[in-house]
Every structure is written in C-alpha cells, then in structure tokens.
Design a protein around this motif. Sequence first.
Motif, PDB file in Angstrom:
ATOM      1  N   GLY A 128       0.789  -1.228   0.000  1.00 46.27           N
ATOM      2  CA  GLY A 128       0.000   0.000   0.000  1.00 46.27           C
ATOM      3  C   GLY A 128       0.816   1.269   0.000  1.00 46.27           C
ATOM      4  O   GLY A 128       0.246   2.363  -0.032  1.00 46.27           O
ATOM      5  N   ARG A 129       2.129   1.179   0.033  1.00 48.40           N
ATOM      6  CA  ARG A 129       2.970   2.382   0.079  1.00 48.40           C
ATOM      7  C   ARG A 129       3.359   2.809  -1.331  1.00 48.40           C
ATOM      8  O   ARG A 129       3.513   1.990  -2.244  1.00 48.40           O
ATOM      9  CB  ARG A 129       4.217   2.131   0.912  1.00 48.40           C
ATOM     10  CG  ARG A 129       3.912   1.703   2.332  1.00 48.40           C
ATOM     11  CD  ARG A 129       5.149   1.578   3.174  1.00 48.40           C
ATOM     12  NE  ARG A 129       5.694   2.869   3.551  1.00 48.40           N
ATOM     13  CZ  ARG A 129       6.781   3.027   4.311  1.00 48.40           C
ATOM     14  NH1 ARG A 129       7.431   1.952   4.750  1.00 48.40           N
ATOM     15  NH2 ARG A 129       7.217   4.218   4.626  1.00 48.40           N
ATOM     16  N   ASP A 130       3.521   4.109  -1.489  1.00 51.27           N
ATOM     17  CA  ASP A 130       3.882   4.657  -2.793  1.00 51.27           C
ATOM     18  C   ASP A 130       5.302   4.246  -3.174  1.00 51.27           C
ATOM     19  O   ASP A 130       6.187   4.108  -2.319  1.00 51.27           O
ATOM     20  CB  ASP A 130       3.796   6.179  -2.773  1.00 51.27           C
ATOM     21  CG  ASP A 130       2.370   6.665  -2.630  1.00 51.27           C
ATOM     22  OD1 ASP A 130       1.449   5.866  -2.868  1.00 51.27           O
ATOM     23  OD2 ASP A 130       2.172   7.853  -2.282  1.00 51.27           O
ATOM     24  N   ARG A 131       5.505   4.046  -4.469  1.00 57.43           N
ATOM     25  CA  ARG A 131       6.846   3.853  -5.019  1.00 57.43           C
ATOM     26  C   ARG A 131       7.349   5.194  -5.531  1.00 57.43           C
ATOM     27  O   ARG A 131       6.558   6.000  -6.021  1.00 57.43           O
ATOM     28  CB  ARG A 131       6.822   2.853  -6.171  1.00 57.43           C
ATOM     29  CG  ARG A 131       7.018   1.386  -5.792  1.00 57.43           C
ATOM     30  CD  ARG A 131       6.062   0.905  -4.773  1.00 57.43           C
ATOM     31  NE  ARG A 131       6.166  -0.544  -4.565  1.00 57.43           N
ATOM     32  CZ  ARG A 131       5.551  -1.193  -3.611  1.00 57.43           C
ATOM     33  NH1 ARG A 131       4.777  -0.522  -2.746  1.00 57.43           N
ATOM     34  NH2 ARG A 131       5.677  -2.491  -3.484  1.00 57.43           N
TER      35      ARG A 131
ATOM     36  N   THR B 141      10.511   2.496  -1.679  1.00 56.71           N
ATOM     37  CA  THR B 141       9.282   2.850  -0.972  1.00 56.71           C
ATOM     38  C   THR B 141       9.664   3.590   0.292  1.00 56.71           C
ATOM     39  O   THR B 141      10.783   3.471   0.788  1.00 56.71           O
ATOM     40  CB  THR B 141       8.467   1.595  -0.596  1.00 56.71           C
ATOM     41  OG1 THR B 141       9.268   0.771   0.255  1.00 56.71           O
ATOM     42  CG2 THR B 141       8.058   0.819  -1.828  1.00 56.71           C
TER      43      THR B 141
ATOM     44  N   SER C  47      -1.785   2.656  -4.174  1.00 61.32           N
ATOM     45  CA  SER C  47      -0.387   3.079  -4.083  1.00 61.32           C
ATOM     46  C   SER C  47       0.053   3.643  -5.429  1.00 61.32           C
ATOM     47  O   SER C  47      -0.321   3.132  -6.487  1.00 61.32           O
ATOM     48  CB  SER C  47       0.517   1.908  -3.677  1.00 61.32           C
ATOM     49  OG  SER C  47       0.451   0.866  -4.627  1.00 61.32           O
ATOM     50  N   ARG C  48       0.852   4.690  -5.368  1.00 61.78           N
ATOM     51  CA  ARG C  48       1.264   5.403  -6.581  1.00 61.78           C
ATOM     52  C   ARG C  48       2.536   4.795  -7.169  1.00 61.78           C
ATOM     53  O   ARG C  48       3.380   4.254  -6.454  1.00 61.78           O
ATOM     54  CB  ARG C  48       1.459   6.883  -6.271  1.00 61.78           C
ATOM     55  CG  ARG C  48       0.204   7.566  -5.739  1.00 61.78           C
ATOM     56  CD  ARG C  48       0.485   8.967  -5.255  1.00 61.78           C
ATOM     57  NE  ARG C  48      -0.716   9.608  -4.715  1.00 61.78           N
ATOM     58  CZ  ARG C  48      -1.135   9.497  -3.461  1.00 61.78           C
ATOM     59  NH1 ARG C  48      -0.436   8.755  -2.596  1.00 61.78           N
ATOM     60  NH2 ARG C  48      -2.222  10.110  -3.056  1.00 61.78           N
TER      61      ARG C  48
ATOM     62  N   SER D  61       4.212   9.472  -8.034  1.00 64.15           N
ATOM     63  CA  SER D  61       4.823  10.132  -6.873  1.00 64.15           C
ATOM     64  C   SER D  61       5.561  11.396  -7.284  1.00 64.15           C
ATOM     65  O   SER D  61       5.550  12.394  -6.543  1.00 64.15           O
ATOM     66  CB  SER D  61       5.783   9.161  -6.179  1.00 64.15           C
ATOM     67  OG  SER D  61       5.094   8.060  -5.632  1.00 64.15           O
TER      68      SER D  61
END
Length: 595
Positions: free
Chosen positions: A276-279, A299, A478-479, A484
């Motif tokens: 669920g975290r953005d890259r 990340t 998540s991006r 990002s």
Amino acid sequence: MRRGVHGAVVLLLGAMMATLWVALGPGTPARAQTDQPVFTRYDETLSLDAQGVATVVIDATFDTGNGSSAGPALSFPRRVEVPPAQGRPRFRQLTNTITDVTSPSGAPTGVRHTSTVDTDLFRIGDQTNQIRGVQHYRVSLQIDGLVTPTDSGDELAWEAVDAVDTLARNEASFTIEAPGAATSSRCATDLQPAGSCPITSNDSGVSASVRDLAAADAVRINVTYPSGTFTDVSEDYTVHRTLADRFPLTAVDIIGGLAFGLIGLIGSVGYALTQGRDRRWDSSHAGDRKPPPDTRVVTGRRRRVPLRTEPPEQTLPGEVGFLLETHTETDQITATLIDLAVRGFLTVRREDDSSWTFRRTPTDASTLATYERTVLKRLFPKVKGRIRVTSSTGEASRAKGSFTTTREAIARRVGALGWFRVPPDKARFRSHRFGVVICMFGLLTLIPFVGFMGLGLWSAGIILAGICVLAIMPFTPSRTPQGSAVLEQAEGFRQFLSDPDPELIDWKHSGDVFSRCLPWAVVFGVDAQWTALFQKLTDEGRYRPQLAWYESLHGSVWATQGHIEALSSLTSSFNHAVAAADRHAAAVSGLDDSE
C-alpha cells in the motif's frame, strides 16, 4: 282465607325451585358471561406409575360464549426447568402424547398437533364444523419426563396450565396420584397473587384448585416425594447454554481468538506497509519525472519538497486532484469547469442576484479529454437537436442526470496515465471484497464454533481479521514512481498557492497568472486565499486583470470592487450545483427502481 294464602306461598316456592333446577341442574351447565370461548370447568387428574410416567385425564366444560368456535386448544410444555447441575440451568425434556379424546356432548374430537421448541399444541375439533354453546370433553394423554430424581428426593415439576395457553378457566382443579405420599408440595400461578392456588397433600395424593384463571396465566405445581418412590425413571436433560458458555475463555478459546485476530491485524498492517505504500525514484531531486535510467525504485515516506511557482508539467487540475485524494471530489469538477473557461471554451458571468451564468464559446472541444467533454455536455446539453449555449448554476443543479460520468471519466483518465500501480477504485474493491468474505466466513463459523464447540472467541477473531482488512481500504491505492513525482510537484505548488507571495511571481513572463493558477487553487482548496490576494492587488492598482472568460456586473471588472474575490463564491455555488444534480439523479433512479 289463611289456608288459601298458605297454599299460594307453597306454589310460589315450588315454581322458584323448579326454575333453579332447570337453570342450575347438571343437565344444563351455566353459560359463560363473556363473548370469548372459555373453560367454565377444568378438572385435571395426573396419575404417576412407578417409573414416573404420567397418565393425565382432563375433564372439561368448554363454552364458546356468544360466538362459534372450532373447539378448544390445549398446550403442554415440552421441557420444564429442574434443579441446576454444576451451576448451569437444566431442563427435563417432556414427551406429550394424546391417547384419547371423547365428547359426551357430541362435539367433533379430531386432533391437530403442532409444536415448537418449547410447546406442544393440540387443537381439538374440526375447522369446517364449528360448534356453539356448551360442550363437554374428556382428554387422555401420557406425559413422560415429569419426575426428576435428586439428592433431596424425587421432584415432580408440573406445569398444569401452560403459559402460552390462550383460554381462560373459571374453575380449575388439579389432582396428583403417586405410588407414595408427598413430603412437600407447592402451587403457584404467574399472574395471581400468592395463595390464590391452595394445595393440600395426604396419603391419597395432592390436590390444588384455582378460580378465575386468566388466559396466558400458568399454573405450576411442584411436589417432592421420598427418594426411591420412583424407579428406573427415564431421564432426558438439556442444559441451557448461556452467553458465557459460548465464550468460556479457556486457554484454547483465548489462544485461538488471539491468533486469528493477530493474523488479520499483522497481515493487514503488513500489506498496508508494503503493497500500500507509494513507489518513488531514489533521486536527489524531488519531483524529478525523468530520472536517469539506472535510478532505482524505493518505498518510504514522502520527501520534503521545495516550493514551486508553477503547476506540474503537462497535467490538468482535475487529474492532479484525483492523484492527491485517490478518489473523485466535487472540487475536481469545479476546477475543470474554471480551467475550461480560462482556456476559452466558455465564459462566466456574475448576475445581479449573485447567481452565475455560463456561455459556451465556439471553440472546438474535440481535442479535450473525455471527462472535460462530459462537463461541457452536462452544462450545455442538446435540446431538440441543438446544443444550448447558455446555462447557470441553477440549471446545472436541475440538469437531467448527474456528473457521475465525469467522475468515472476522471478515474479512467488517471488510471490511463499510469500514476497508480492499481486503479484506486479497483484496489479498494479488492480490499473490500476480501474483508467482507473474511467477515462472512467468521459469521458462518458461529454455528460450529459457538453452537457446538464453545469456541466463540475463534469466530470473533476471524471477524476481527476481516474488519482489519476493511480498515486498510483507504490505504490500498499506491502510486507509481511517475505518480509520486507528479504528486511531489503538486505539493510544492500547493505550498505556493496556500500562502502566495507576490514577490515570487514573475509578472513579465507569467501571463495571466491569476486565471492560470485559479483552477489549481480550487483543486487544492486554497481558492479563497488566492482570490483575496489578487483582489487586494487589484484594489491597490498593482494588478490590472485581463479576464476574457469572466464578465463583470456591467461588462468591466473595474465596475465594482470585490469582483475578483467574488470568484471564490463560484466554487461553492458550482460545488452545490453538482451535489444537487447528483442527489436529484439518485432520487429519480430510486423512483424508477421502485416502479
């Protein structure tokens, strides 16, 4: 003369006695004083054999009152409460079997039997052959399970009249015959005061009676006999399982419940922290959308981004608004409307009543994104084959349909841009579906775990795991590194618009900076600050607005002070119009579904 008077008196007394004999004699029972059916007489005799099996004979007089009836109904409990075992309430299972029904008065004697968990109901008579007046019945049945051997003696718990019985009884008597004499006895009713059911005991048996017994008023008789009075008693018990029994808090129950709950919690948090975290690119320049080819993807937390005086390159306000929120909001549609006006596809006019009017320009809209074209179509629909060229916030709120297609088109546009690893709506749907499946599975396990195994915490732990999955829904989108980078540029630009400094604006090369940045201020939620700044600059003569898309009250933006600042009310007005259109469309859809 005196002998004549004496003869008349004798004749009068004789006539009165004859009348009383006809009225009260055994051949014609008294009629009920009510319109409802009632037992005017109800005599119940219970005979116990050496094994505790009861033979019950009911001799009753039934009066239909002023109406007709299919016949009386008799209810008998299928279980009675007995002394507890190991601190838990116990019940004796009873077996009720009618063996014979007769009617000396000739009433129909068919029996229809229905039962519930707690009650056997026997309806005597024929539904197609109604009876009237007074009828006599004699009912014989057998009841097994009334006697319970205990340490203090053999206990008889008899609900002589069930609490669910719907017939009143004017006079009721109860007799119990057993192989031995009773040591104690007690009779009580549910609704009448104590002492209203007198009971006597002697060597021949136990007798009790009660008068004016209302419908749904139970009569309970408890008798104790010396231990050993009954032998080879068939005992069938059920234990009343309480909520504490379902959740016994044993080591197995607690460990299993905690294990399932922790698995759900750890799995959900782990997913949110990894998937669920953005890259983002591991670049030293925040917002760098074209890093070197060998830049690795990482990340982690968002970086602190520097202030920017320009919006993200090659993006539109509505798209970036979705990137920020991960879902569509009304202000993204409003920002798109103003952006289209700034780019020459419509003009905006503020009327005397502070309402807003929109006018479509001839500019070709074929090159616009799909969601931008849906905004124009919603504001300027076709009427009788011709496209309307004027509209207003009021007409937008009453427009047929809603802006749902615009919202969906924005989501598809952002998905096509590759700013998210999985489209947000799809990611949330996956999480929601998975969480609901786990919760439903936990509910299904209530039957085996709670009902039979006494492991209620296991089901609770599974349901908690499903709730944990549902709780991470907002964090599942998540991006990508590209998304990002755009997000970092947007956050830097938002810093500038939130606290605008005129000294940072390149007035020579920025063109109409007010109009160009206004849609972005709307999507960032800082349009009030942005319009207030330029209203102040305009009032001070430091800024001369050239707003081809914005018509003033009298055709000149200099006609009335506060005209630029009034644009902030356009945002709220159009937001309300979009929300009203959505509500109207939902209401119409609901009416269509109901039809």
